[in-house]
Motif scaffolding. Structure first.
Motif, PDB file in Angstrom:
ATOM      1  N   GLU A 158      -8.139  31.346   6.726  1.00 40.29           N
ATOM      2  CA  GLU A 158      -7.079  31.150   7.595  1.00 40.29           C
ATOM      3  C   GLU A 158      -5.592  32.046   7.880  1.00 40.29           C
ATOM      4  N   MET A 159      -5.542  32.194   6.079  1.00 36.27           N
ATOM      5  CA  MET A 159      -4.087  33.174   6.079  1.00 36.27           C
ATOM      6  C   MET A 159      -4.182  34.269   5.861  1.00 36.27           C
ATOM      7  N   LEU A 160      -5.915  34.828   5.386  1.00 35.61           N
ATOM      8  CA  LEU A 160      -6.060  36.077   4.958  1.00 35.61           C
ATOM      9  C   LEU A 160      -6.037  36.645   7.005  1.00 35.61           C
ATOM     10  N   ALA A 161      -6.980  35.328   8.302  1.00 38.86           N
ATOM     11  CA  ALA A 161      -7.311  35.801   8.778  1.00 38.86           C
ATOM     12  C   ALA A 161      -5.528  36.351   9.785  1.00 38.86           C
ATOM     13  N   ASP A 162      -4.798  35.050   9.982  1.00 37.90           N
ATOM     14  CA  ASP A 162      -3.185  35.490  10.135  1.00 37.90           C
ATOM     15  C   ASP A 162      -2.233  37.411   9.662  1.00 37.90           C
ATOM     16  N   ASN A 163      -3.043  37.800   7.750  1.00 40.43           N
ATOM     17  CA  ASN A 163      -2.382  38.253   7.844  1.00 40.43           C
ATOM     18  C   ASN A 163      -3.182  39.653   7.812  1.00 40.43           C
ATOM     19  N   ALA A 164      -4.177  39.868   8.810  1.00 47.12           N
ATOM     20  CA  ALA A 164      -5.086  40.586   7.890  1.00 47.12           C
ATOM     21  C   ALA A 164      -5.105  42.359   7.528  1.00 47.12           C
ATOM     22  N   ASP A 165      -4.190  42.484   8.822  1.00 48.33           N
ATOM     23  CA  ASP A 165      -3.188  43.591   8.690  1.00 48.33           C
ATOM     24  C   ASP A 165      -2.505  44.168   7.376  1.00 48.33           C
ATOM     25  N   ALA A 166      -2.105  43.185   6.738  1.00 43.05           N
ATOM     26  CA  ALA A 166      -1.833  43.258   4.883  1.00 43.05           C
ATOM     27  C   ALA A 166      -2.907  43.595   4.756  1.00 43.05           C
ATOM     28  N   MET A 167      -4.068  43.601   4.061  1.00 44.90           N
ATOM     29  CA  MET A 167      -5.175  43.881   3.287  1.00 44.90           C
ATOM     30  C   MET A 167      -5.722  45.360   2.870  1.00 44.90           C
ATOM     31  N   VAL A 168      -5.810  45.717   1.922  1.00 47.10           N
ATOM     32  CA  VAL A 168      -6.187  46.973   1.469  1.00 47.10           C
ATOM     33  C   VAL A 168      -7.165  47.285   1.900  1.00 47.10           C
ATOM     34  N   SER A 169      -7.980  46.176   0.806  1.00 48.57           N
ATOM     35  CA  SER A 169      -9.562  46.431   0.036  1.00 48.57           C
ATOM     36  C   SER A 169     -10.657  45.237   0.107  1.00 48.57           C
ATOM     37  N   LEU A 170     -11.476  45.134   0.674  1.00 47.36           N
ATOM     38  CA  LEU A 170     -12.434  44.007   0.964  1.00 47.36           C
ATOM     39  C   LEU A 170     -13.066  44.481  -1.300  1.00 47.36           C
ATOM     40  N   GLU A 171     -12.958  45.421  -1.019  1.00 46.89           N
ATOM     41  CA  GLU A 171     -13.851  45.109  -2.367  1.00 46.89           C
ATOM     42  C   GLU A 171     -14.311  44.230  -3.180  1.00 46.89           C
ATOM     43  N   GLY A 172     -15.331  43.745  -3.084  1.00 45.12           N
ATOM     44  CA  GLY A 172     -15.378  42.401  -4.637  1.00 45.12           C
ATOM     45  C   GLY A 172     -15.514  41.331  -3.749  1.00 45.12           C
ATOM     46  N   VAL A 173     -15.409  40.925  -2.477  1.00 50.66           N
ATOM     47  CA  VAL A 173     -15.067  40.071  -2.078  1.00 50.66           C
ATOM     48  C   VAL A 173     -16.957  39.375  -1.454  1.00 50.66           C
ATOM     49  N   PRO A 174     -17.331  38.470  -1.646  1.00 44.39           N
ATOM     50  CA  PRO A 174     -18.791  37.861  -1.228  1.00 44.39           C
ATOM     51  C   PRO A 174     -18.440  38.308   0.627  1.00 44.39           C
ATOM     52  N   ASP A 175     -20.447  39.110   0.109  1.00 48.63           N
ATOM     53  CA  ASP A 175     -20.164  38.889   2.298  1.00 48.63           C
ATOM     54  C   ASP A 175     -20.405  37.924   2.949  1.00 48.63           C
ATOM     55  N   GLU A 176     -20.725  36.389   2.060  1.00 48.55           N
ATOM     56  CA  GLU A 176     -20.551  35.225   3.009  1.00 48.55           C
ATOM     57  C   GLU A 176     -19.023  35.048   3.167  1.00 48.55           C
ATOM     58  N   LEU A 177     -18.661  35.317   2.532  1.00 50.22           N
ATOM     59  CA  LEU A 177     -16.235  35.401   2.844  1.00 50.22           C
ATOM     60  C   LEU A 177     -16.351  36.302   3.735  1.00 50.22           C
ATOM     61  N   ILE A 178     -16.874  37.476   3.286  1.00 49.65           N
ATOM     62  CA  ILE A 178     -16.584  38.424   4.933  1.00 49.65           C
ATOM     63  C   ILE A 178     -16.816  38.535   5.813  1.00 49.65           C
ATOM     64  N   ARG A 179     -18.261  37.293   5.833  1.00 45.38           N
ATOM     65  CA  ARG A 179     -18.861  37.121   7.211  1.00 45.38           C
ATOM     66  C   ARG A 179     -17.726  35.694   8.130  1.00 45.38           C
ATOM     67  N   LYS A 180     -17.497  34.655   7.392  1.00 46.05           N
ATOM     68  CA  LYS A 180     -16.613  33.813   8.182  1.00 46.05           C
ATOM     69  C   LYS A 180     -14.683  35.244   8.328  1.00 46.05           C
ATOM     70  N   LEU A 181     -14.712  35.981   7.424  1.00 44.77           N
ATOM     71  CA  LEU A 181     -13.779  36.200   8.415  1.00 44.77           C
ATOM     72  C   LEU A 181     -13.485  36.404   9.124  1.00 44.77           C
ATOM     73  N   CYS A 182     -14.216  37.635   9.625  1.00 40.44           N
ATOM     74  CA  CYS A 182     -14.883  38.470  10.427  1.00 40.44           C
ATOM     75  C   CYS A 182     -14.860  37.741  11.923  1.00 40.44           C
ATOM     76  N   ASN A 183     -15.560  36.710  11.691  1.00 38.97           N
ATOM     77  CA  ASN A 183     -15.892  35.218  13.085  1.00 38.97           C
ATOM     78  C   ASN A 183     -14.303  34.695  13.125  1.00 38.97           C
ATOM     79  N   LEU A 184     -13.732  34.877  12.221  1.00 39.40           N
ATOM     80  CA  LEU A 184     -11.941  34.048  12.322  1.00 39.40           C
ATOM     81  C   LEU A 184     -11.597  34.997  13.151  1.00 39.40           C
ATOM     82  N   LEU A 185     -11.083  36.287  12.889  1.00 39.53           N
ATOM     83  CA  LEU A 185     -10.645  37.392  13.819  1.00 39.53           C
ATOM     84  C   LEU A 185     -11.103  37.056  14.778  1.00 39.53           C
TER      85      LEU A 185
END
Length: 326
Positions: free
Chosen positions: A34-61
């Motif tokens: 939830e914190m990452l979703a609130d601050n997604a504009d500050a993210m610079v890379s998704l390298e190394g993040v598991p697909d499952e977590l990326i999927r959940k983050l995309c759903n939140l966004l």
């Protein structure tokens, strides 16, 4: 006399202690996402993040309407194996072409671009695919639910560009005709296992039977909301091909009667999930057919049907994991 002031109403699930004295506590992972979703504009890379977590983050966004081209660019960077966007209504044709034409899709196995009617008309899709004839060589799962500007011609190009496709969701693709099933059968007849055609209103069930029969390994078929699905369709298709069927979704196919359910019960021995919601011509006979024949069935949806509750009791003897009645 002093007037008593009533406390503000609070939903039971939010009251202190909740139900049975417990209240929901989010996990550390959920809080972080939830914190990452609130601050997604500050993210610079998704390298190394598991697909499952990326999927959940995309759903939140997507749920919070915060998905944008900047995060999409992060998703498409490198050589992704999954791209899952359940709401692409914010994406324009120009943005789709700009980002997907440069994306390395050689490792992509899952592509979900639901509600993409705004950004994927045929000409935008053709222009993107023209840059790379084998655009999706390893794609297994494709979901384009709500692609209301996708025609049979665009589907043909897609099917030709994804030779390994096993599952395709074309729900609410309102321009697709019955010819689209022949297109899939000719390109993916020996591979396709899951097909979702919910609310494709131009598709005539009687006309797609020959094409469906060519999909030799189809295990999941969803025809929810297609009003031309009839007892005759079930007889023509299920009797011959039902032996492979694992999941069948017939929600809102309101012409169906007990005769269809009898056919399904007798010719789909491996059926695990069945959706019969909102079929008002069914009677308790249908439940009897399923009880006697569908021993592998573990999920059954019967909402908004004229069944007597007592007749569902035998399903508990079959080890049914989920029965949805109301």
């Amino acid at each position: 006399m002093k007037k008593k002031v009533c406390d503000a109403w609070v939903p039971k699930r939010n009251q202190k202690g909740g139900e049975k004295g417990f209240f929901f506590v989010p996990s550390l992972q959920e809080l972080c996402l939830e914190m990452l979703a609130d601050n997604a504009d500050a993210m610079v890379s998704l390298e190394g993040v598991p697909d499952e977590l990326i999927r959940k983050l995309c759903n939140l966004l997507c749920d919070s309407r915060k998905m944008n081209t900047r995060f999409l660019e992060l998703l498409l960077s490198g050589s992704p194996t999954e791209i899952r966007l359940k709401d692409c209504s914010w994406l324009t044709e120009e943005q789709f072409a700009k980002y997907f034409q440069t994306c390395d899709t050689t490792r992509l196995e899952v592509l979900q671009l639901d509600q993409c009617g705004r950004c994927i008309p045929d000409y935008a899709l053709l222009g993107t695919l023209r840059q790379s004839p084998r655009w999706l060589p390893k794609l297994i799962t494709l979901s384009l639910s709500g692609a209301c500007r996708l025609s049979d011609k665009g589907l043909h190009v897609l099917a030709s560009s994804a030779p390994a496709l096993r599952s395709i969701n074309l729900s609410q693709c309102s321009l697709l005709s019955s010819a689209s099933i022949n297109i899939l059968a000719d390109s993916l007849g020996s591979l396709l296992k899951e097909l979702y055609l919910d609310d494709c209103l131009m598709i005539d069930a009687a006309q797609i039977v020959p094409g469906l029969k060519k999909l030799k390994h189809l295990e999941v078929l969803s025809l929810a909301g297609i009003q031309t699905v009839s007892d005759e369709f079930i007889k023509d298709y299920i009797i011959e091909c039902g032996h492979n069927m694992k999941e069948l979704i017939l929600k809102d196919c309101r012409k169906l009667t007990d005769a269809s359910i009898k056919g399904v019960a007798e010719h789909c021995p491996g059926l695990c999930a069945l959706d019969l919601m909102n079929l008002d011509k069914l009677t308790d006979l249908s439940l009897g057919y399923l009880t006697n024949s569908c021993r592998a069935l573990h999920t059954l949806k019967l909402c908004r049907n004229p069944f007597r509750l007592a007749t569902t009791q035998p399903y508990h003897l079959l080890g049914m994991q989920k029965i949805c009645i109301f």
